[in-house]
Every structure is written in structure tokens, then in C-alpha cells.
Design an enzyme around this catalytic site. Structure first.
Site, PDB file in Angstrom:
ATOM      1  CE1 TYR A  91     -41.276  -3.010  -0.982  1.00  0.00           C
ATOM      2  CE2 TYR A  91     -41.107  -5.377  -0.721  1.00  0.00           C
ATOM      3  CZ  TYR A  91     -40.521  -4.153  -0.956  1.00  0.00           C
ATOM      4  OH  TYR A  91     -39.173  -4.068  -1.182  1.00  0.00           O
ATOM      5  CE  LYS A 164     -37.474  -3.277   0.512  1.00  0.00           C
ATOM      6  NZ  LYS A 164     -37.162  -4.697   0.610  1.00  0.00           N
TER       7      LYS A 164
END
Length: 558
Positions: A91, A164
């Protein structure tokens, strides 16, 4: 029954070399994969070794995304073993490179839905096809206009939705078969994409106004019809649209905007943690934000609500807030304020009698244009940075702040790394160890005068997975402010104040543990707010029942 080719090309069913002898025989997989039968532990060790041979995080991410694309169970088994190490690779901050180069790197849709404003008539079929018969209860959707730190990336922003959702599963155990990443391709205003022959998105400027909102509404109504138990997460929408979209649907469906609400929750949790360490009270704090965009205003709103929840009348509480943006301190006579900025804009008469303004600026509030002057005039005790202005928290700014408060709370939240307002080491050093720090990027502990200061990362990933898990487990019909507040309090309450140099936010290494703590608190609050479809007694078992474990299922019994 699916054939061999279907199974080994389905990331939710594929086991690679871990198919049992019985599965190989039943599905005619023999000779289509190597004869050796491995355990998931052996596969994970092999994959980790291969990844570790990569020399930089970008190449490591590319390798892990290949595993993700082919075998979801193995990917999440591996991720669950190395959450702290993998989070910045999978991420933030490494995902920024993937977004910038998504069209060039593209190999597979990774079960995403690409919805074009040029073809709205295809929307329902596109969503059905992407779901492929799966019962979806979590969607992360973006139009990628305002990806934090890097801006407008059009269709390339689908990578943020995928990323996400990876965190939702790794942190909170949400089933990857029940999630769907979506990008709303409404064009892009980034000229380099429009000029790039490899760019995969719509080659026109962003559509705005009524046609844009009509398209968004079509999307919301369609997914709510197709997936009646849906929790909808909005990500990286532009400052002119994000709050409008959230306000349009938050009283109708369980929806969440990470930039407005998520950043606010984690920042509030960090502030509560800092106050727990200092022993001070929120009502005595003076709050300043540098960077009053979607994230900055979202944080200010969440912290303001906490003042009110703690008994400070809103009219009095808002006097404690000062927002600074590109034009300087925000005043109510400015004609370029956004709707989100206006409630926090001050009257010039409030500052005209200020000692610093009179002595150093000749009583002219129009000269309050720099952060340093604003800090000298206001003496904030909390300073939050969402400006994406590298080095904005200078030594002079920080020392001025520290001269007027015993334990300054300073959160340089901008990311990626090169856009941070200051480093944790600078803040600890410049304040002689007094600063209570959280950063927007991972930061190593800081050693100063014999004390090791742990630095909490104000990463939304510490909050939104547990929040979503709790809302989904409760079958929540709405996501209320009270549920959001409970998430912040449950995280802020985990701080160990007895440890010298304690972090204001718990470490990422314990992400999976406190995601469940947050989920239970949120689900209980959903019951208390009468928006849940379960009882209080059912909450613990409901949370556990929603959680998915990355382990191979016996396909001969499915």
C-alpha cells in the site's frame, strides 16, 4: 463443475502446487501443474524468498501483485505473516509508483470494475460481470481526482481501490471473495495522461457538474440494488466533490469517505493517545491545521466533534480552531473558501488586537500568510500537516510552538515521504524530546538523550479495516458519527503511557489485533444507535463469523 483451466485461472480457487492428489484427479489437473504437492507454508516460504531477492520495493510489489493475481489465499497467508513489512510495499507509500505507471504495467484487471462515464448504459452489466456471481458486501470506489500527495491519475487510480481492499482483508479478515474494487472513469485533467498513447482511461478532461453527479448517483443506486448488504467506501474524490457525495448518501446507506472521515478518525485517535501520555485535556488545546483541503477539513471536523462530545459547546469549541492554507490563515471575508473551510474561517476582528499581529505585522491581519507568523500569533498546542509541502514544519516553526506548550502535539501527515512537512527525528530533536509525534509515513524509532521514542504512523489502515468489519458484522444500515467516534476512542485507548517515549498511536505490527477491538466497539455502538440488525449479545460471534482465514479449502467437498 469447473474444468481444470477454469480452476487454475481463478485466483479465489487456485492453489498452485498445493492441490491435493484427490483434487488433481477430480478436476483433471494432473500434468497441468508440477507433480510435487506443497503445503501453503512451503509455498509462502518459497514466495517470500523470491520476493526478498528483489532489490527495491517497487520490484517487490510487482512480484507480490503477481501472487495476488493468481492466488488470493497464498497472497493473504503471506501478507498475514508479514503485515508490518508488507504494508508500505503493498500500500502506502509504494503504491504511488503503481498508480503513476498503472497503464504501462497493466496485465490483468484483478477483478476490478472499470465504469466509464462515456458508457453509463453498461454500468449494471459491468458490475455483474466483475462480481461474477459473488455476493459483494464491500466496495472501494474512486474517481482518482485527488490521490493524496500525487493528485489526479484518472483510470490509473483503480490501484488505490485494489490496495485499500488488500488492507481490509489483511488487517480485518474481510473475505476477498466478497469485495470489489471500482474506478469511475470520468476523464482526467492530467495532460501527461491525455497525451500518453499507453494510457488506458478516457482521453478527455474530467466531466463535472450535473452530468458527473448523475453518473455517481447511477453508480450508488445500482450497487445498492445489486448488493443489498453493501458497505460503500469512497476514496480519493476531489475536494469539490468528496463532501457533497458523502452528504448525499450518509443518511441513506452505510457509506464511508476515507479522506474526510478516515483521516479524521486516525488523527483524533493519535491526539487522544497524545493527551493520554501528557495527562492534559482536549478542552485546553488550541488546534491548527496546515493544509485545509479535503483531509485537513475532515480532520478538523472530527476533532471539533470530539470537543463537543466532551461537553464544550460548539460555538466555544470552534474558537479553538485555526486553519492555514495556501492563502494563509483563513478568514471569513475571503472569496475562495470551500464549503468545508467556511465554518472554521475566523473574523479579522478576532486577530486585530493580537499582540504579535500588532507588534510585528502592524495590526494587519492580511499579513498572516505564512505558517510561522500564524504559529507566532496563535500559539497552537496541536499542529497537523496535510499540506503536501515538504519541510513546511521548519525548525523556527517547531521551536516557536514548543516555547508555549509543555508537550506539543505535531502530526506531519503528508505523504509520500518526499512531501512530509517534517521528519520525526527533526521534531523530537527541535523540541528537546517534548513533541508528541505521529507521521503519515512509516518512521523508525528516534533515539534522543538516552530515550527511544516510538513513532506512531497516522495511517488510515489502522482504523478503516476495523470500522468496516464492525459495520458489516453488525449489518449496519448506516455508519453514524457515534460509530466513527467509538473507533477513534478504542484505538486511542490502547496507548501504554508507562513506557518512556511511547507512541501516540499503536504500532502497525498489532494491526490485526486492534482491528478486531475496533470492530467490536463499532458493532456495539451500531446496536446502541439502533442501526444494527443483530443484538448486543450477538456482536462478538458476529465479528468472528465475518472474518475470513487464508487457508485452502478442500475443493472435493465444495
Amino acid at each position: 463443475m469447473k474444468n481444470a483451466y477454469d480452476i487454475i485461472n481463478d485466483p479465489f480457487l487456485n492453489k498452485g502446487t498445493a492441490f491435493s492428489a484427490e483434487e488433481r484427479e477430480l478436476f483433471k489437473l494432473n500434468d497441468m501443474i508440477p507433480d510435487k504437492i506443497q503445503t501453503i507454508e512451503e509455498q509462502a516460504a518459497q514466495a517470500y524468498q523470491a520476493m526478498s531477492m528483489k532489490t527495491n520495493d517497487v520490484d517487490k510489489r510487482h512480484f507480490l501483485m503477481k501472487v495476488f493475481s493468481h492466488n488470493r489465499t497464498l497472497f493473504y497467508y503471506l501478507f498475514s505473516q508479514h503485515v508490518e513489512d508488507f504494508l508500505p510495499i503493498v500500500y502506502d507509500p509504494c503504491i504511488a509508483d503503481t498508480i503513476r505507471n498503472y497503464s504501462e504495467y497493466y496485465t490483468t484487471p484483478q477483478n476490478s470494475a472499470f465504469l466509464s462515464i462515456d458508457n453509463p448504459e453498461n454500468m449494471e452489466d459491468a458490475l455483474k460481470n466483475a462480481a461474477y456471481g459473488r455476493d459483494i458486501n464491500l466496495i472501494v470506489v474512486t474517481d482518482a481526482e485527488a490521490i493524496l500527495g500525487i493528485g489526479d491519475w484518472g483510470l490509473n487510480g483503480v490501484a488505490i481501490s485494489i490496495g485499500k481492499l488488500m488492507v481490509y482483508t489483511a488487517a480485518a479478515g474481510l473475505d476477498p471473495q466478497r469485495v470489489l474494487p471500482v474506478v469511475l472513469d470520468v476523464g482526467t485533467n492530467r495532460q501527461e495522461l491525455l497525451d500518453d498513447p499507453l494510457y488506458l482511461g478516457n482521453k478527455h478532461k474530467r466531466v463535472s457538474g450535473e452530468p458527473y453527479y448523475k453518473f455517481v448517483d447511477q453508480f450508488v443506486q445500482t450497487v445498492e440494488k445489486l448488493f443489498p448488504n453493501l458497505y460503500l467506501h469512497f476514496e480519493d474524490f476531489g475536494r469539490d466533490n468528496a463532501a457533497n457525495i458523502l452528504n448525499a448518501y450518509k443518511d441513506k446507506y452505510p457509506v464511508f469517505n476515507d479522506d474526510i472521515e478516515g483521516t479524521g478518525i486516525i488523527s483524533l485517535a493519535g491526539i487522544l493517545g497524545g493527551l493520554k501520555i501528557s495527562g492534559e485535556e482536549l478542552k485546553d488545546q488550541v488546534y491548527m491545521c496546515f493544509g485545509a483541503g479535503t483531509a485537513g477539513c475532515g480532520i478538523a471536523n472530527r476533532v471539533l466533534q470530539e470537543y463537543v462530545d466532551q461537553g464544550v459547546p460548539r460555538k466555544e469549541a470552534i474558537k479553538k480552531f485555526y486553519l492555514v492554507d495556501k492563502q494563509g490563515l483563513l478568514f471569513d471575508d475571503m472569496d475562495d473558501l470551500t464549503p468545508e473551510q467556511k465554518p472554521f474561517a475566523r473574523k479579522r476582528s478576532e486577530l486585530e488586537a493580537n499582540d504579535y499581529v500588532k507588534a510585528s505585522l502592524g495590526g494587519d491581519t492580511k499579513k498572516l500568510t505564512t505558517l510561522e507568523d500564524c504559529v507566532k500569533a496563535i500559539h497552537p498546542t496541536i499542529l497537523v500537516g496535510t499540506s503536501t509541502k515538504s519541510g513546511a514544519f521548519t525548525e523556527a516553526v517547531v521551536k516557536e510552538m514548543a516555547a508555549h506548550t509543555a508537550r506539543p502535539i505535531i502530526f506531519p501527515l503528508s505523504n509520500p515521504t518526499e512531501l512530509a512537512e517534517a521528519t520525526a527525528e527533526q521534531l523530537i530533536t527541535w523540541t528537546d524530546g517534548k513533541a508528541l509525534v505521529a507521521t503519515g509515513i512509516p518512521a523508525k524509532p528516534v533515539s534522543y538523550n538516552g530515550v527511544t521514542y516510538d513513532i506512531g504512523q497516522a495511517n488510515n489502515a489502522l482504523i478503516y479495516p476495523g470500522l468496516g468489519l464492525g459495520a458489516i458484522a453488525a449489518g449496519a444500515k448506516l455508519l453514524t458519527d457515534q460509530m466513527i467516534s467509538k473507533a477513534a476512542h478504542s484505538l486511542g485507548g490502547i496507548i501504554d503511557v508507562t513506557k518512556p517515549g511511547a507512541a501516540t498511536i499503536p504500532p502497525v505490527s498489532k494491526l490485526t489485533e486492534f482491528s478486531e477491538t475496533i470492530a467490536i466497539a463499532v458493532a456495539n455502538e451500531a446496536v446502541a444507535q439502533n442501526v444494527a440488525t443483530i443484538s448486543k449479545e450477538e456482536v462478538p460471534s458476529a465479528v468472528k463469523s465475518v472474518k475470513w482465514v487464508p487457508e485452502y479449502k478442500d475443493l472435493t467437498k465444495e
